[in-house]
Motif scaffolding. Sequence first.
Motif: not given
Length: 644
Positions: A473-479
């Motif tokens: 989930r953190l990777r999905e929203s990472a820039m």
Amino acid sequence: MTPPVSGVAEAHPAEDEPHGPHGHGQDGLVKLAIGAVGIVFGDIGTSPLYAFRETFANEHHVLPLDTPHIMGAISLMFWSMMAVVTLKYVTIIMRADNKGEGGSLALLALISGRAGQKRWTAGIVLLGVFATALFYGDSMITPAVSVLSAVEGLAVAAPSFSGLVVPIAVVILVMLFSIQSTGTARVGLFFGPIMLLYFLTIGTLGVLSIVHEPGILWSLDPRHAIEFFALNPLPAFLALGSIVLAVTGAEALYADMGHFGRNPIRVSWLFFVLPALILNYMGQGALLMREGSAALESPFYMLAPDSFQFPLVILATMAAVIASQAVISGAFSVTQQAIQLGFIPRLRIEHTSASTAGQIYIPLINWALMIMVIVLVLSFKSSSNLTAAYGIAVTGAMLIDNCLLAVVLFTLWKWKKRYAIPLLAVFFLVDGAYFAANMTKVPDGGWFPLLVGFIIFTLLTTWSKGRKLMIERLRESAMPIRIFIESAANAATRVPGTAVFMTSTADGVPHALLHNLKHNKVLHERVILLTVKIKDVPYVSDADRMKIEDLGKGFHRMILGYGFMQEADVPAALKQVNACGAEFKMMETSFFLARQTLLPSSRPGMMIWREKLFAWMLRNAESAMEFFRLPTNRVVELGSQVEI
């Protein structure tokens, strides 16, 4: 004769050479062998206290106390030790080390690293995790049954003390768990000599009894084991649940391999421990053949003359404490491995020795074990009642080790089927029979290790799954980091110093960096995006510790690698860095951590109850600041919310 194996050298580098990975030459073999007697064999060494007695005194199965059954029981114990301990663990499984380390998790890491991602690896991982969960059940039962069975000797030496057995056992156990925080280095110096004296004593007592009944020596003939089943098939099968107690602790040989090496453990077992154990079992059998049920209350203690029974109680109690100490230390080591491999949340780990990295103390595990052990003693009240719960955890773990061994033989070592299949068939037949016999004891106490195993298995798998989902989930929203650097590096005010942003993923922009820029609107002159990765090997050398990538404009990506037996000390690693500007000074470096708050959601991944369980585990995990040894006055925590 062992069949030729391809690829074995890669799986177990050099421990059979004169100077193995532990740096010990042949001159140190005797010292290591003595040390192994003290630490490794405590569990299996205390089995004579109760194993033979339970074979004939257990109400779960009724066996005639006659010569054929006594000879058959001893024959089964001897050949079980030969098949399970000598052949399976000492000869074969101990060759499957992970850079010198053993145990279910080390073997699991070895298999996962070599086999890669295949369809069957997920099932093997679950089996390995369940074996670890069963180990915790064993860690609770072993101190309880060992200490209780040793102290019960008081009732034999002095019947007036029978009412004090349980209180004395509880006091000993409380004292044992209370000293764990001080470390076992000094106490460990006495373990070897005490256990040497113990094994010499029980072997000698066995010989003195055999002299009066030399015919017991024929019990080593495997035909007596066959006759044991032929006489009373069903009671004989049920008796396997007690006979297997003679090999409890066999898995410790493999788990403790990293501390002593393969050869010292082999030497200790083959030339000292095995002879002492079988002589004592034959001595107990000879005693029962002479005196019958009169000696059945405690054949172990009744081997000794009346004048020597009280000293024997003291010696056996010391051996039981040592056996318990080895299991408790093993629980600490397994927990550390599980934390590093991502199956358990971060816990506070204290090092009790400045020179020996493996000597650790984990307060939460220590006190949880103590509470459960005391509850077991107060609930079951006698070692006979506890033995019903003892066998399932051990035989379950041994059965799982067979599955892991099958993967090693076929996938890692490339054994030919004509060698591997018959060997595995023997192991599965023996361990399967023992496990099936123990399953009949579930209503009488066998439910306990299974319950503990399933609870801990649920916790381990929930943490592992939840952690993977959270990272996704953190990777999905990472820039993307390149876009961030181009847009923010020139726009934000740069301030002196170094900022280290801890991130679990080695790509994208850490949430802590985004939050810091959003709220403080500044960037440090040097920005380090730091990821700590735990490898599937026990140790990573300093030369291979770090990878550094210059991202431009004062940004650097750094990955620190550690083995699953090592402690992640970030400040110590940064002091070795000289590839990204000036040296790191802790008083000019700030560490930024992201503290995630989990929000259970209906998104696919885990059931709601497991999401809530994972959120609870995350809240109670030790902070990254303490786990990575970060200086407390240089840490900034920034919160974020994540749905899984």
